[in-house]
Motif scaffolding. Structure first.
Motif, PDB file in Angstrom:
ATOM      1  N   TYR A  34       0.645  -1.111   0.109  1.00  0.00           N
ATOM      2  CA  TYR A  34       0.066  -0.060   0.104  1.00  0.00           C
ATOM      3  C   TYR A  34       0.802   1.228   0.013  1.00  0.00           C
ATOM      4  CZ  TYR A  34      -5.093  -1.300   0.699  1.00  0.00           C
ATOM      5  OH  TYR A  34      -6.102  -2.028   0.570  1.00  0.00           O
ATOM      6  N   GLU A  60      -3.260  -1.503   8.208  1.00  0.00           N
ATOM      7  CA  GLU A  60      -2.595  -2.493   8.301  1.00  0.00           C
ATOM      8  C   GLU A  60      -1.353  -2.910   9.090  1.00  0.00           C
ATOM      9  OE1 GLU A  60      -4.396  -4.278   6.472  1.00  0.00           O
ATOM     10  OE2 GLU A  60      -4.819  -3.398   4.493  1.00  0.00           O
ATOM     11  N   GLU A 112      -6.557  -7.453  -0.303  1.00  0.00           N
ATOM     12  CA  GLU A 112      -7.429  -7.456   0.558  1.00  0.00           C
ATOM     13  C   GLU A 112      -8.346  -8.629   0.609  1.00  0.00           C
ATOM     14  OE1 GLU A 112      -8.024  -5.440   2.835  1.00  0.00           O
ATOM     15  OE2 GLU A 112      -6.579  -3.875   2.337  1.00  0.00           O
ATOM     16  N   GLU A 144     -10.868  -4.741   7.054  1.00  0.00           N
ATOM     17  CA  GLU A 144     -10.531  -5.384   5.556  1.00  0.00           C
ATOM     18  C   GLU A 144     -11.673  -5.345   4.505  1.00  0.00           C
ATOM     19  OE1 GLU A 144      -7.482  -5.651   5.620  1.00  0.00           O
ATOM     20  OE2 GLU A 144      -6.669  -6.948   7.101  1.00  0.00           O
ATOM     21  N   HIS A 147     -11.885  -2.067   3.327  1.00  0.00           N
ATOM     22  CA  HIS A 147     -10.840  -1.444   2.537  1.00  0.00           C
ATOM     23  C   HIS A 147     -11.119  -2.049   1.122  1.00  0.00           C
ATOM     24  CE1 HIS A 147      -7.304  -1.551   5.915  1.00  0.00           C
ATOM     25  NE2 HIS A 147      -8.028  -0.458   5.866  1.00  0.00           N
TER      26      HIS A 147
HETATM   27 FE   LIG Z   1      -6.761  -4.318   4.390  1.00  0.00          FE
END
Ligand SMILES: [Fe+2]
Ligand SMILES: [Fe+2]
Length: 170
Positions: A34, A60, A112, A144, A147
Motif C-alpha cells: 500500500y 494494516e 484485501e 479489511e 478496504h
Molecule cells: Fe486491508
C-alpha cells in the motif's frame, strides 16, 4: 499470557500461533505494498486516492500490532526476520512496477481479498474456543471488508469516468 489464560483455550495453541504468524507476515507485506504503491501512483484521481491508500497502510500496520500482541500473549514468538514473511504469507506481494492507478488498485484489491479469507479462517478456527483472538480477528476482518469496498468503489468511479470520456469524444 498467564497459564490460566492459555488453559481456557479449547484449541491447538501452536496451530493458532502459526496462523497468526502467517497473518502477521501478510500484514507487513500489505503495509509496504500500500505504502510504496501510494507513493508511486500516477493517473486520474491520484490526489484523492493516494492519502486513502496511505491510511489503509497505517491500518494494516495497526493490524500487525494487534496480531503481535496476541501472539506474545499466547506464549508464541512473532516472526523475527522479514525474509520469513515471504515463506509464511499466503497472500502474494505484487511489486508496483506499473504505477498506473488502476493497476495499483487491482494489486491491493487482490491483497484485501486474501486478507479477508485469512481472517475468516482464523475467526472460524477460534469461534467459541478463544474469545479474545476471535474478537480481535473479527475487528480486523471488518476493516479489511471496508478496504475492499473502498477499492471497489474507486475502480467503479474510474470505469465510469472513462466511459463518460468515451461518450464525450463520440
Ligand atoms: Fe486491508
Ligand atoms: Fe490488515
Amino acid at each position: 499470557m498467564g497459564q490460566k489464560g492459555i488453559n481456557i483455550l479449547d484449541l491447538d495453541v501452536q496451530e493458532l500461533i502459526s496462523k497468526l504468524n502467517a497473518a502477521l507476515s501478510e500484514e507487513w507485506l500489505a503495509y509496504y505494498q500500500y505504502w510504496i504503491g501510494a507513493r508511486l501512483m500516477e493517473g486520474p484521481m491520484r490526489s484523492e486516492i493516494e492519502p486513502e491508500l496511505l491510511l489503509h497502510a497505517t491500518q494494516e500496520f495497526g493490524h500487525a500490532e494487534l496480531v503481535v500482541g496476541r501472539i506474545i500473549q499466547l506464549g508464541g514468538i512473532p516472526v523475527l526476520h522479514p525474509a520469513d514473511w515471504f515463506k509464511l504469507a499466503r497472500c502474494e506481494y505484487d511489486a508496483p512496477a506499473d504505477p498506473y492507478v488502476e493497476v495499483i488498485l487491482e494489486q491491493n484489491l487482490k491483497g484485501e481479498r486474501c486478507a479477508i479469507q485469512r481472517y475468516k479462517e482464523i475467526a472460524d478456527f477460534t469461534n467459541g474456543k478463544d474469545f479474545t483472538t476471535h474478537q480481535m480477528v473479527t475487528t480486523i476482518l471488518n476493516e479489511e471488508l471496508e478496504h475492499e469496498q473502498d477499492i471497489e468503489d474507486w475502480l467503479t468511479d474510474l470505469a465510469r469516468m472513462k466511459e463518460d470520456l468515451r461518450k464525450f469524444r463520440m
